[in-house]
Structure formats: structure tokens, C-alpha cells
Design a protein around this motif. Structure first.
Motif, PDB file in Angstrom:
ATOM      1  N   GLY A 134     -43.513 -29.087  59.021  1.00  0.00           N
ATOM      2  CA  GLY A 134     -44.699 -28.563  58.348  1.00  0.00           C
ATOM      3  C   GLY A 134     -44.584 -28.637  56.844  1.00  0.00           C
ATOM      4  N   THR A 135     -43.374 -28.483  56.329  1.00  0.00           N
ATOM      5  CA  THR A 135     -43.150 -28.598  54.887  1.00  0.00           C
ATOM      6  C   THR A 135     -43.411 -30.028  54.420  1.00  0.00           C
ATOM      7  OG1 THR A 135     -41.504 -26.822  55.003  1.00  0.00           O
ATOM      8  CG2 THR A 135     -41.477 -28.207  53.046  1.00  0.00           C
ATOM      9  N   LEU A 136     -42.879 -31.007  55.143  1.00  0.00           N
ATOM     10  CA  LEU A 136     -43.143 -32.406  54.805  1.00  0.00           C
ATOM     11  C   LEU A 136     -44.633 -32.710  54.865  1.00  0.00           C
ATOM     12  CD1 LEU A 136     -40.030 -32.617  55.328  1.00  0.00           C
ATOM     13  CD2 LEU A 136     -40.491 -34.864  56.332  1.00  0.00           C
ATOM     14  N   TYR A 137     -45.294 -32.175  55.863  1.00  0.00           N
ATOM     15  CA  TYR A 137     -46.728 -32.382  56.063  1.00  0.00           C
ATOM     16  C   TYR A 137     -47.515 -31.990  54.806  1.00  0.00           C
ATOM     17  CZ  TYR A 137     -51.297 -31.468  58.399  1.00  0.00           C
ATOM     18  OH  TYR A 137     -52.612 -31.430  58.788  1.00  0.00           O
ATOM     19  N   PHE A 138     -47.168 -30.866  54.221  1.00  0.00           N
ATOM     20  CA  PHE A 138     -47.823 -30.441  52.985  1.00  0.00           C
ATOM     21  C   PHE A 138     -47.576 -31.444  51.865  1.00  0.00           C
ATOM     22  CE2 PHE A 138     -47.264 -28.464  48.823  1.00  0.00           C
ATOM     23  CZ  PHE A 138     -48.529 -27.961  48.592  1.00  0.00           C
ATOM     24  N   PHE A 139     -46.324 -31.808  51.650  1.00  0.00           N
ATOM     25  CA  PHE A 139     -45.991 -32.669  50.516  1.00  0.00           C
ATOM     26  C   PHE A 139     -46.580 -34.072  50.646  1.00  0.00           C
ATOM     27  CE2 PHE A 139     -43.068 -29.276  49.716  1.00  0.00           C
ATOM     28  CZ  PHE A 139     -42.875 -29.291  48.349  1.00  0.00           C
ATOM     29  N   LYS A 187     -37.978 -39.998  49.770  1.00  0.00           N
ATOM     30  CA  LYS A 187     -37.453 -40.582  48.527  1.00  0.00           C
ATOM     31  C   LYS A 187     -38.452 -41.562  47.929  1.00  0.00           C
ATOM     32  CE  LYS A 187     -32.604 -39.956  49.749  1.00  0.00           C
ATOM     33  NZ  LYS A 187     -31.320 -40.595  50.142  1.00  0.00           N
ATOM     34  N   GLN A 188     -39.124 -42.335  48.773  1.00  0.00           N
ATOM     35  CA  GLN A 188     -40.104 -43.306  48.292  1.00  0.00           C
ATOM     36  C   GLN A 188     -41.282 -42.625  47.620  1.00  0.00           C
ATOM     37  OE1 GLN A 188     -41.107 -45.378  51.877  1.00  0.00           O
ATOM     38  NE2 GLN A 188     -39.041 -46.217  52.165  1.00  0.00           N
ATOM     39  N   ARG A 189     -41.711 -41.488  48.159  1.00  0.00           N
ATOM     40  CA  ARG A 189     -42.909 -40.821  47.645  1.00  0.00           C
ATOM     41  C   ARG A 189     -42.608 -39.716  46.643  1.00  0.00           C
ATOM     42  NH1 ARG A 189     -47.141 -40.398  52.765  1.00  0.00           N
ATOM     43  NH2 ARG A 189     -46.872 -42.548  53.506  1.00  0.00           N
ATOM     44  N   GLY A 190     -41.340 -39.468  46.373  1.00  0.00           N
ATOM     45  CA  GLY A 190     -40.978 -38.569  45.297  1.00  0.00           C
ATOM     46  C   GLY A 190     -40.902 -37.098  45.627  1.00  0.00           C
ATOM     47  N   TYR A 191     -40.946 -36.733  46.918  1.00  0.00           N
ATOM     48  CA  TYR A 191     -40.855 -35.310  47.239  1.00  0.00           C
ATOM     49  C   TYR A 191     -39.494 -34.913  47.811  1.00  0.00           C
ATOM     50  CZ  TYR A 191     -41.992 -36.667  52.140  1.00  0.00           C
ATOM     51  OH  TYR A 191     -41.999 -37.228  53.394  1.00  0.00           O
ATOM     52  N   TYR A 192     -38.578 -35.854  47.921  1.00  0.00           N
ATOM     53  CA  TYR A 192     -37.282 -35.590  48.543  1.00  0.00           C
ATOM     54  C   TYR A 192     -36.543 -34.428  47.863  1.00  0.00           C
ATOM     55  CZ  TYR A 192     -32.347 -36.192  49.706  1.00  0.00           C
ATOM     56  OH  TYR A 192     -31.053 -35.975  50.089  1.00  0.00           O
ATOM     57  N   ASP A 193     -36.437 -34.459  46.544  1.00  0.00           N
ATOM     58  CA  ASP A 193     -35.659 -33.434  45.842  1.00  0.00           C
ATOM     59  C   ASP A 193     -36.278 -32.045  46.006  1.00  0.00           C
ATOM     60  OD1 ASP A 193     -33.775 -35.266  44.954  1.00  0.00           O
ATOM     61  OD2 ASP A 193     -34.777 -35.604  43.027  1.00  0.00           O
ATOM     62  N   THR A 194     -37.593 -31.952  45.915  1.00  0.00           N
ATOM     63  CA  THR A 194     -38.244 -30.650  46.009  1.00  0.00           C
ATOM     64  C   THR A 194     -38.127 -30.069  47.408  1.00  0.00           C
ATOM     65  OG1 THR A 194     -39.824 -31.382  44.328  1.00  0.00           O
ATOM     66  CG2 THR A 194     -40.369 -29.386  45.552  1.00  0.00           C
ATOM     67  N   VAL A 195     -38.357 -30.904  48.437  1.00  0.00           N
ATOM     68  CA  VAL A 195     -38.230 -30.419  49.809  1.00  0.00           C
ATOM     69  C   VAL A 195     -36.781 -30.038  50.109  1.00  0.00           C
ATOM     70  CG1 VAL A 195     -38.406 -31.046  52.242  1.00  0.00           C
ATOM     71  CG2 VAL A 195     -40.245 -31.652  50.662  1.00  0.00           C
ATOM     72  N   SER A 196     -35.840 -30.840  49.645  1.00  0.00           N
ATOM     73  CA  SER A 196     -34.428 -30.522  49.870  1.00  0.00           C
ATOM     74  C   SER A 196     -34.058 -29.203  49.213  1.00  0.00           C
ATOM     75  CB  SER A 196     -33.542 -31.646  49.336  1.00  0.00           C
ATOM     76  OG  SER A 196     -33.741 -32.840  50.065  1.00  0.00           O
ATOM     77  N   GLU A 197     -34.621 -28.939  48.037  1.00  0.00           N
ATOM     78  CA  GLU A 197     -34.362 -27.663  47.368  1.00  0.00           C
ATOM     79  C   GLU A 197     -34.918 -26.508  48.200  1.00  0.00           C
ATOM     80  OE1 GLU A 197     -35.262 -25.347  43.122  1.00  0.00           O
ATOM     81  OE2 GLU A 197     -35.804 -27.459  43.369  1.00  0.00           O
ATOM     82  N   LEU A 198     -36.135 -26.651  48.694  1.00  0.00           N
ATOM     83  CA  LEU A 198     -36.732 -25.594  49.501  1.00  0.00           C
ATOM     84  C   LEU A 198     -35.924 -25.330  50.763  1.00  0.00           C
ATOM     85  CD1 LEU A 198     -40.521 -26.512  49.309  1.00  0.00           C
ATOM     86  CD2 LEU A 198     -39.510 -24.353  48.555  1.00  0.00           C
ATOM     87  N   LEU A 199     -35.503 -26.389  51.451  1.00  0.00           N
ATOM     88  CA  LEU A 199     -34.835 -26.241  52.743  1.00  0.00           C
ATOM     89  C   LEU A 199     -33.331 -25.985  52.611  1.00  0.00           C
ATOM     90  CD1 LEU A 199     -36.701 -28.949  54.860  1.00  0.00           C
ATOM     91  CD2 LEU A 199     -37.134 -26.491  54.739  1.00  0.00           C
ATOM     92  N   SER A 200     -32.866 -25.715  51.404  1.00  0.00           N
ATOM     93  CA  SER A 200     -31.458 -25.332  51.230  1.00  0.00           C
ATOM     94  C   SER A 200     -31.327 -24.100  50.341  1.00  0.00           C
ATOM     95  CB  SER A 200     -30.663 -26.483  50.607  1.00  0.00           C
ATOM     96  OG  SER A 200     -31.173 -26.831  49.333  1.00  0.00           O
ATOM     97  N   THR A 201     -32.408 -23.319  50.250  1.00  0.00           N
ATOM     98  CA  THR A 201     -32.445 -22.192  49.309  1.00  0.00           C
ATOM     99  C   THR A 201     -31.748 -20.950  49.835  1.00  0.00           C
ATOM    100  OG1 THR A 201     -34.508 -22.996  48.337  1.00  0.00           O
ATOM    101  CG2 THR A 201     -33.973 -20.676  47.993  1.00  0.00           C
TER     102      THR A 201
END
Length: 277
Positions: free
Chosen positions: A25-30, A176-190
Motif C-alpha cells: 500500500g505504501t508503494l501504491y501511494f508513491f 529506484k527508477q522512479r525515485g521513491y526508493y529512498d523515501t519508502v525505505s526510510e519509512l519501512l525501516s523507521t
């Protein structure tokens, strides 16, 4: 980088899905919401309640976008059910998926058409937040059951371990291609104290994990008297090598812990990872 090298045990069996679907669901938003919204302010300010705690340079954009960004944060980090429903409804309203019947079918259709999830996996309903309303149902999943031995058990929302893994494969590639990898990774490792066993077991080795766990006990609402645990995540080793690992347990939560530990030990031993300094 090599999905064909997958190793699995019962990977395609359907299991009840608890909050682990919220990683997808998080990826879906991004993937479906204008990046100008989720790049407007750093993640560390998303869950604040008062604009006075936000640096002046971000205050205007925070006032514009804080509601949806807080919902995403609470869904991903604290596993908020109400917020998860709100996020699904928001994406449905603000994206091309508004052509779907409702917010639940939209998420399932994106999962299948974009992430490659099989039609066997998905949500039937999510009675919380923006998806609480009567009729917000994917009727293709009416009367859905899972098979356990010789019994058919009626669960609304189910996934296979393989389909859950596809979200994290997508994070590592499309993210990584669409540029949301770092932000999602930050959210899912908080929240390290509520992260999956993947991270808790691996935290002293330098392995990083972006993951989402889900659990309900036999006395939980809609559990039907069963013990269910789901776990999925993207592991990044110190040398940059990445693996997706998912595990699902139905009345076998104690066994799942052993399985995840065995996988983690295999990675650590294979790569001879020393504990992080």
C-alpha cells in the motif's frame, strides 16, 4: 537482480494477510501520486501535529500536504488501520485508478497489473478509515476461502508469500527508477521496535531492512480463531547485494521465527558478514 534464482517453500499457498499488505500500500501511494507532494517536506516532519515544530522553509508545503503525508507515515510506520483506509481512498480519488469500481478494487488492480501480483491474492474489504463505507468491496473476492488440509476457511484478505515478495522486488527495481526508493525505505525501516524479525535478527550485522510485518492472534476480530503472522522485506547487505525475503505462518508462528532465523543465518554465513562496529 535475478528473480529466477528464487528459493521457496509453499510460496504460492494463500494465507490470511494481516498488516503486511501495507508495505504494498505504501508503494501504491508513491507510484500514483504526484512526486511534488511526497518530496515537498522531509519524512521526519510527516507525523508532526503542529506546524510550529516544522522549519519555516517547509511550513507552507506542510500545511498543504501534511494530512495525506501523515496518513502514509502512520500506515507504514505504526500500521494504522484507519490511515491505511484513508490512503487507499486518497489514491483512488487522485489517480488514474479512479476508473476502478472503488478504492479496494483499485488497489487490487494496480497490484495485479503493475506489481504482477496474482489474481488469487488481494483485499476483499478493509473496514477502516476511507474504505469503511458500505459497498467498498472487491466482489471478485466474494466467498473467498483458503484451503487448510481438508477444510475451506473463509478469509476476506489473503496473499501468498510469493505475491507479497513482488512488492519488495518492485521497490528494489521500479522504486529506484522512479525515485521513491529512498523515501519508502526510510519509512519501512523507521520503527525498529516493531519491525519484523528480519531486521531484529540482522541489526547487528550491518544488514539493512525495509519491511512490514502483520499479525493477529486467535482472539482478534475476524481471526476465526487462528494465529496468523506475515513478514516481508527487502534486505540490503553491507556490500549492496539485495534479497527479498517473505514468510507467512498460519497457526505456526513459532516455526516462522525459526525459518526467518535460518534464512538470515544463511545470508550472514554465505557472505561472512562481521557484526557492525
Amino acid at each position: 537482480s535475478s528473480p529466477a534464482d528464487e528459493v521457496d517453500v509453499n510460496a504460492d499457498l494463500q494465507n490470511p494477510i494481516a498488516s503486511a499488505w501495507k508495505g504494498g500500500g505504501t508503494l501504491y501511494f508513491f507510484e500514483n501520486i504526484d512526486p511534488a507532494i511526497w518530496t515537498s517536506i522531509p519524512v521526519r516532519y510527516w507525523n508532526l501535529r503542529s506546524v510550529g515544530r516544522v522549519p519555516l522553509e517547509y511550513q507552507k508545503l506542510w500545511l498543504q500536504n501534511n494530512q495525506i503525508l501523515r496518513w502514509v507515515y502512520v500506515m507504514a510506520v505504526f500500521s494504522g488501520n484507519h490511515e491505511a483506509g484513508n490512503v487507499l481512498e486518497y489514491v483512488y480519488t487522485h489517480s488514474k485508478w479512479h476508473s476502478s469500481a472503488n478504492a479496494i478494487t483499485a488497489f487490487n488492480e494496480w497490484s495485479q497489473q503493475e506489481a504482477g501480483v496474482s489474481a488469487a491474492s488481494g483485499l476483499h474489504r478493509w473496514q477502516a478509515g476511507g474504505t469503511w463505507a458500505v459497498g467498498v468491496i472487491d466482489h471478485k473476492r466474494d466467498n473467498h476461502t483458503i484451503t487448510v488440509g481438508d477444510k475451506q476457511i473463509p478469509y476476506d484478505n489473503t496473499y501468498s508469500a510469493h505475491d507479497l515478495a513482488l512488492y519488495y522486488l518492485r521497490l528494489a527495481t521500479v522504486g529506484k527508477q522512479r525515485g521513491y526508493y529512498d523515501t519508502v525505505s526510510e519509512l519501512l525501516s523507521t520503527r525498529t521496535d516493531i519491525l519484523s524479525m528480519l531486521k531484529s535478527y540482522s541489526s547487528d550485522t550491518g544488514i539493512q531492512a525495509a519491511s512490514k510485518i502483520g499479525y493477529f492472534a486467535p482472539d482478534s476480530p475476524d481471526s476465526l480463531g487462528h494465529d496468523v503472522n506475515n513478514d516481508g522485506g527487502l534486505l540490503t547487505l553491507p556490500d549492496g547485494e539485495q534479497y527479498v525475503v517473505t514468510a507467512m505462518a498460519f497457526d505456526a508462528v513459532d516455526i516462522q521465527g525459526n525459518v526467518v532465523s535460518a534464512v538470515s543465518r544463511a545470508l550472514i554465513n554465505t557472505y561472512q558478514i562481521a557484526p557492525a562496529k
